[in-house]
Structures are given as C-alpha cells and as structure tokens.
Design an enzyme around this catalytic site. Structure first.
Site, PDB file in Angstrom:
ATOM      1  N   ASP A 207       0.831  -1.204   0.000  1.00  0.00           N
ATOM      2  CA  ASP A 207       0.000   0.000   0.000  1.00  0.00           C
ATOM      3  C   ASP A 207       0.865   1.253   0.000  1.00  0.00           C
ATOM      4  O   ASP A 207       2.039   1.219   0.387  1.00  0.00           O
ATOM      5  CB  ASP A 207      -0.867   0.056   1.273  1.00  0.00           C
ATOM      6  CG  ASP A 207      -1.950  -1.004   1.301  1.00  0.00           C
ATOM      7  OD1 ASP A 207      -1.983  -1.865   0.405  1.00  0.00           O
ATOM      8  OD2 ASP A 207      -2.769  -0.962   2.241  1.00  0.00           O
TER       9      ASP A 207
ATOM     10  N   HIS B 296       3.996  -2.031   2.895  1.00  0.00           N
ATOM     11  CA  HIS B 296       3.952  -0.672   2.329  1.00  0.00           C
ATOM     12  C   HIS B 296       5.248  -0.422   1.572  1.00  0.00           C
ATOM     13  O   HIS B 296       6.324  -0.455   2.186  1.00  0.00           O
ATOM     14  CB  HIS B 296       3.765   0.373   3.437  1.00  0.00           C
ATOM     15  CG  HIS B 296       2.517   0.167   4.251  1.00  0.00           C
ATOM     16  ND1 HIS B 296       2.446  -0.756   5.272  1.00  0.00           N
ATOM     17  CD2 HIS B 296       1.305   0.752   4.164  1.00  0.00           C
ATOM     18  CE1 HIS B 296       1.215  -0.727   5.778  1.00  0.00           C
ATOM     19  NE2 HIS B 296       0.502   0.176   5.132  1.00  0.00           N
TER      20      HIS B 296
HETATM   21 ZN   LIG Z   1      -2.592   3.354   3.263  1.00  0.00          ZN
END
Ligand SMILES: [Zn+2]
Length: 293
Positions: free
Chosen positions: A96, A249
């Site tokens: 993400d 991430h």
């Molecule tokens: Zn996020």
C-alpha cells in the site's frame, strides 16, 4: 554620511544574501505530497538510499511477461482453489501507499528474480503527481506482471466516515490515474485506507474489497534499522500460510529489505507469490476478502 551609506549598503547586501539563500533552499526541496493525518503514514522517509544494486539472486531466474497491463491470468478461472497447478502453496503480498520512485522499483526487481508477482494498492496523487515519478514506477511494476489496484487518491480520508462524494472521488480519481498510464489495465481491486469501510459501501463497491490476513506492521519498524527489518520478517513468516494475503507498504526502505528476506524464505519453503486476483480466482466486486478460502 559616507559611513552611513556604507552601513546601509552592507545591511542591504546581507538581506539580499539571506533572500538568495532561502530561495535556493526552497527550490532544492523535493516536492512532497500533502501531509497525511494517519499515524502509519507520517514522516515517510523519502531518501533515495536503496541498495538494489547489491541484490544477488539465489534461485530461479526471472520470468518476465513484459505485458504492459495488469496481470490477467485469472481470466476464465472461477475456482477459489489457491493452490497452483504445480501444487505449490500460494500467497499474495500487497503493498500500500506507493508508488515510490526507488523502493517500488527495487521490490519489483526482487519479485522478478523469483518469477513472483505482487499487488500494489496505489495512491493516485503519487501516480499522477510529480513527487515520486510514480507513473514510471507503476508502469514498470505492471510491465513485470504485477497487479495495480486502488488504495486512495489523497490518503486523507477513511471510507467509513467521509462523505460519499469524497469516497467516490478518492476511488474514481485513482482509477483515472492508473488507466491514464495503463489504458488496458483491468483494475478489479481496492483496499480501504486503514482497512476501514462501511458494509454498505463494500456492498456497493465497483471493486473487490481486499483486506489482509497477515499484517507485517512494517510502518512501525520503518526507522529501526536491521532489528526492525528482522521484526518485519518475523511478523510475516510466523503467520504466513497457504492462501494468506500479506500487508506491507512499498514506501519504506525497511520494507524493501524485509521483502528480500521474506521472498527468499517463502521460496525456500515452497511458496509461490502471486497477485491477489490470481490467488482469489475471480474476486467479485462488492465482496470483502482477507485471504483465499
Ligand atoms: Zn494506506
């Protein structure tokens, strides 16, 4: 009188020099996207100190498809069986909050060494903005067969509390940012910011809503050096199982370093890393998934 003029001149020169220095500092600053309000996304370290050139493949060679669109290998595949035809255990790693001009590319290169693919839930204003050269990173990831999906446009709103118009705008603008640079992309998936979305919005969603079953908590250890990398690796490897969807991430250096080790260990344990659409078969719009059933 002459002395007064001289001191006035000196004062003027000092002010001018100060203005010059300040303007040079401003021009030198890298453009940043809007400040975020979520604890896990503050202070994203944007230094370009990736060490991707030091990666050494230790296993099978890359298996690049070089198609410039999202992976579409789940076409005509309506099964929910998450085991591949080779009988391997399969997992999906999801990233993400990118793209990031250095780390997304480095992660993509690392995946390619094993013939693996991941899913990138992107932030639209990093794709169509200048700050992170995001368009090129997304195109590069897609060209290697990775899946590109929607996370947010601004990343400033939770999808269970924001106005409907804001929610729609976050999704629509991110879809446009992706398809402007990847016209043939099949954008099937979205991940809500913070994993928060109402049941009503889930049911109405034009995309499959993808959660996760393994949280790496990488954002908590992004500044903790090698011990942080080890913790991220352990968080994933202690929980992973066939069918897992792993949350990471791609904007942190430690995430990239942990990814290298995680891929190595998954490969050694006989796992295959595939896109979310491949893992789930045919994920359906309006349905929430956290792993392969
Ligand atoms: Zn996020």
């Amino acid at each position: 009188m002459i002395n007064k003029n001289k001191s006035l001149l000196r004062a003027f020169v000092r002010v001018f020099a100060l203005i010059l220095v300040l303007s040079m500092m401003l021009v030198g600053c890298e453009e940043e996207p809007p400040k975020r309000t979520f604890p896990d996304y503050n202070n994203s370290n944007n230094s370009n100190n990736s060490s991707k050139d030091t990666i050494k493949p230790n296993n099978k060679p890359s298996n690049n498809n070089n198609n410039n669109s999202n992976s579409n290998s789940n076409n005509n595949n309506n099964t929910n069986n998450n085991s591949s035809s080779s009988g391997k255990k399969r997992v999906a790693i999801t990233y993400d909050d990118g793209p990031h001009n250095v780390r997304t590319n480095a992660i993509v290169d690392e995946l390619a060494k094993y013939g693996f693919n991941a899913t990138f839930f992107v932030v639209g204003n990093r794709v169509d903005g200048k700050a992170y050269n995001g368009a090129n990173a997304v195109k590069y990831a897609a060209s290697k067969g990775n899946e590109i999906a929607i996370h947010a446009y601004t990343h400033n709103n939770y999808y269970d509390t924001c106005e409907k118009s804001v929610y729609n705008s976050e999704l629509d603008k991110t879809y446009d940012a992706i398809t402007d640079i990847l016209p043939n992309a099949k954008v099937r998936l979205m991940r809500p910011v913070g994993g928060r979305i109402t049941e009503e919005r889930t049911a109405d969603c034009d995309y499959a809503v993808i959660m996760w079953s393994v949280d790496s908590n990488d954002w908590k250890y992004k500044n903790d050096g090698q011990p942080g990398v080890n913790t991220i690796v352990n968080n994933v490897m202690s929980q992973v199982k066939d069918g897992s969807i792993i949350l990471m991430h791609d904007i942190y250096e430690n995430t990239y370093l942990a990814t290298k080790e995680i891929l190595k260990q998954l490969n050694a344990q006989g796992y295959e890393v595939v896109t979310v659409s491949e893992l789930l078969g045919s994920p359906k719009a309006g349905v929430k998934y956290s792993k392969a059933s």
